[in-house]
Design a protein around this motif. Structure first.
Motif, PDB file in Angstrom:
ATOM      1  N   UNK A   1      11.801  -0.262   6.363  1.00 13.62           N
ATOM      2  CA  UNK A   1      12.225  -1.362   6.262  1.00 13.62           C
ATOM      3  C   UNK A   1      12.290  -0.943   3.843  1.00 13.62           C
ATOM      4  N   UNK A   2      12.032  -0.001   3.942  1.00  9.81           N
ATOM      5  CA  UNK A   2      11.975   1.064   2.347  1.00  9.81           C
ATOM      6  C   UNK A   2      11.139   0.258   1.401  1.00  9.81           C
ATOM      7  N   UNK A   3       9.984   0.175   1.920  1.00  7.35           N
ATOM      8  CA  UNK A   3       8.504  -0.148   0.421  1.00  7.35           C
ATOM      9  C   UNK A   3       7.313   0.390   1.136  1.00  7.35           C
ATOM     10  N   UNK A   4       6.738   0.085  -0.284  1.00  2.00           N
ATOM     11  CA  UNK A   4       5.395   1.377  -0.748  1.00  2.00           C
ATOM     12  C   UNK A   4       4.468   0.571   0.055  1.00  2.00           C
ATOM     13  N   UNK A   5       3.371   0.143   0.550  1.00  5.34           N
ATOM     14  CA  UNK A   5       2.212  -1.050   0.651  1.00  5.34           C
ATOM     15  C   UNK A   5       1.302  -0.413  -0.866  1.00  5.34           C
ATOM     16  N   UNK A   6       1.157  -0.856  -1.475  1.00  8.25           N
ATOM     17  CA  UNK A   6       0.439  -0.470  -3.198  1.00  8.25           C
ATOM     18  C   UNK A   6      -1.366  -0.705  -1.992  1.00  8.25           C
ATOM     19  N   UNK A   7      -1.747   0.321  -3.336  1.00  7.18           N
ATOM     20  CA  UNK A   7      -3.126   0.903  -2.614  1.00  7.18           C
ATOM     21  C   UNK A   7      -3.974  -0.301  -2.660  1.00  7.18           C
ATOM     22  N   UNK A   8      -4.275  -0.875  -3.952  1.00  9.02           N
ATOM     23  CA  UNK A   8      -4.742  -2.111  -3.714  1.00  9.02           C
ATOM     24  C   UNK A   8      -4.736  -3.686  -2.670  1.00  9.02           C
ATOM     25  N   UNK A   9      -3.509  -3.308  -2.048  1.00  4.78           N
ATOM     26  CA  UNK A   9      -3.277  -4.550  -0.895  1.00  4.78           C
ATOM     27  C   UNK A   9      -4.086  -3.718   0.156  1.00  4.78           C
ATOM     28  N   UNK A  10      -4.048  -2.502   0.538  1.00  8.20           N
ATOM     29  CA  UNK A  10      -4.706  -1.702   1.379  1.00  8.20           C
ATOM     30  C   UNK A  10      -5.566  -1.777   1.317  1.00  8.20           C
ATOM     31  N   UNK A  11      -7.195  -1.619   0.569  1.00 15.62           N
ATOM     32  CA  UNK A  11      -8.035  -1.664   0.355  1.00 15.62           C
ATOM     33  C   UNK A  11      -8.431  -2.975   0.356  1.00 15.62           C
ATOM     34  N   UNK A  12      -7.675  -4.476   0.195  1.00 15.70           N
ATOM     35  CA  UNK A  12      -8.597  -5.524   0.904  1.00 15.70           C
ATOM     36  C   UNK A  12      -7.541  -6.088   2.353  1.00 15.70           C
ATOM     37  N   UNK A  13      -7.122  -5.104   2.799  1.00 16.68           N
ATOM     38  CA  UNK A  13      -6.749  -5.339   4.286  1.00 16.68           C
ATOM     39  C   UNK A  13      -7.642  -6.563   5.291  1.00 16.68           C
ATOM     40  N   UNK A  14      -7.313  -6.346   6.115  1.00 14.45           N
ATOM     41  CA  UNK A  14      -8.744  -7.093   7.099  1.00 14.45           C
ATOM     42  C   UNK A  14      -8.255  -6.221   8.214  1.00 14.45           C
ATOM     43  N   UNK A  15      -7.155  -5.864   8.035  1.00 13.45           N
ATOM     44  CA  UNK A  15      -6.248  -5.120   9.442  1.00 13.45           C
ATOM     45  C   UNK A  15      -4.953  -4.012   9.232  1.00 13.45           C
ATOM     46  N   UNK A  16      -4.677  -2.529   8.827  1.00 14.86           N
ATOM     47  CA  UNK A  16      -3.827  -1.920   9.204  1.00 14.86           C
ATOM     48  C   UNK A  16      -2.949  -1.259  10.393  1.00 14.86           C
ATOM     49  N   UNK A  17      -2.365  -1.405  10.505  1.00 12.17           N
ATOM     50  CA  UNK A  17      -1.589  -1.051  11.090  1.00 12.17           C
ATOM     51  C   UNK A  17      -0.482   0.013  11.768  1.00 12.17           C
ATOM     52  N   UNK A  18      -0.788   1.582  11.614  1.00 12.78           N
ATOM     53  CA  UNK A  18      -0.322   2.604  11.194  1.00 12.78           C
ATOM     54  C   UNK A  18       1.059   2.884  11.504  1.00 12.78           C
TER      55      UNK A  18
END
Length: 325
Positions: free
Chosen positions: A308-325
């Motif tokens: 969908x053309x969005x880049x997820x910032x590192x700060x969001x990834x760092x606090x995510x409890x679930x990351x779907x690759x």
């Protein structure tokens, strides 16, 4: 002819007493949902976990009658009538329409509702503290403030949010009110797109193309049942899609901050256990789950974001409890 000895008669009587005692100890729980989607199935799982933690275990001392209406309100009303006729020890309706159907049919059978966004607006209870009557339960009102903040992080120039909803659902209307209130001072406009039926969800989504910077999908059973059609539009035109519950992230929305619905169910199960022990539901305070559960789930879908053309910032990834690759 076989003649029973006094010892044999005594043993048979003792066995019958054990069976009858077990039957008397068995509690009956009726649980229903308007439709089966991940969050609602997790809620059901949590209800049974919460009851088990309180000593009420399905198949041992708890008989469970679970019914799913498959998205059909007349079917839900028939299920409500069946439950009321069966007269269980407690009914646990999942979602607003299910709760409304059950509560409208009885003022005597104990009811502990769950996953209802605004039980006061839905006229299930008149107040949270000691609601009175035969009803109490758990609101799953979304943490809208945190969800808007997440959308702003992922879409920095966010000025308009599309809101797809069934205007006939009280919980969807309640969420819309909160969303408008939370975005009022942020320079963000909410653009509504109504979908009274699941078949109209795709059309409602396409109406938002070119009109909004992102789409927010509330905990609306009508809309969530057709979530994949929303996601397809988002991927086709690079329109970021967000949701009010984290289970939708695995299905293809970009991200969400939300409740753990197993935990929402567990709270409900604990309340139902109190009723099974003899407490009056009207004397048990109804609760808003996000005020009780202090830790929120943060789920992100990297594949969906890229589509969908969005880049997820590192700060969001760092606090995510679930990351779907």
């Amino acid at each position: 002819m076989r003649i029973r000895t006094p010892l044999g008669i005594l043993a048979a009587a003792s066995f019958a007493f054990v069976i009858n005692a077990h039957a008397e100890d068995m509690k009956k729980l009726a649980i229903s949902t308007i439709v089966e989607v991940p969050a609602l199935l997790e809620t059901k799982e949590g209800v049974l976990k919460g009851l088990a933690e309180e000593g009420f275990v399905e198949g041992q001392n708890l008989e469970v009658d679970y019914q799913n209406a498959n998205g059909n309100m007349p079917t839900q009303q028939q299920i409500a009538k069946k439950f009321i006729g069966d007269n269980p020890d407690v009914i646990v309706p999942i979602t607003t329409p299910t709760s409304q159907a059950v509560i409208a049919g009885t003022d005597t059978i104990p009811i502990v509702f769950t996953t209802v966004t605004d039980p006061i607006k839905a006229k299930l209870i008149s107040q949270y503290e000691k609601p009175g009557g035969n009803v109490t339960g758990v609101s799953d009102a979304a943490p809208i403030q945190q969800q808007v903040a997440l959308m702003q992080e992922l879409v920095p120039d966010l000025k308009t949010i599309g809101y797809i909803y069934n205007p006939g659902l009280d919980n969807a209307l309640a969420t819309l009110e909160v969303l408008k209130r939370e975005t009022e001072g942020l320079g963000i406009t909410i653009v509504e797109s109504a979908a009274p039926t699941t078949n109209e969800v795709s059309i409602a989504t396409k109406k938002l193309i070119g009109e909004v910077d992102a789409v927010y999908v509330p905990n609306d059973t009508t809309v969530v049942a057709a979530l994949e059609s929303i996601i397809k539009v988002g991927e086709d035109v690079d329109l970021p899609i967000f949701a009010g519950e984290t289970g939708a992230v695995a299905r293809g929305v970009i991200a969400s901050v939300g409740l753990d619905y197993v935990e929402v169910g567990r709270i409900t199960g604990h309340m139902a256990a109190r009723v099974l022990r003899g407490e009056n539901p009207g004397d048990i305070d109804a609760v808003i789950a996000y005020q009780v559960l202090t830790d929120f789930k943060v789920a992100v879908n990297k594949k969906a974001a890229a589509a969908m053309g969005v880049t997820i910032p590192d700060a969001v990834l760092a606090r995510a409890t679930e990351i779907i690759e």
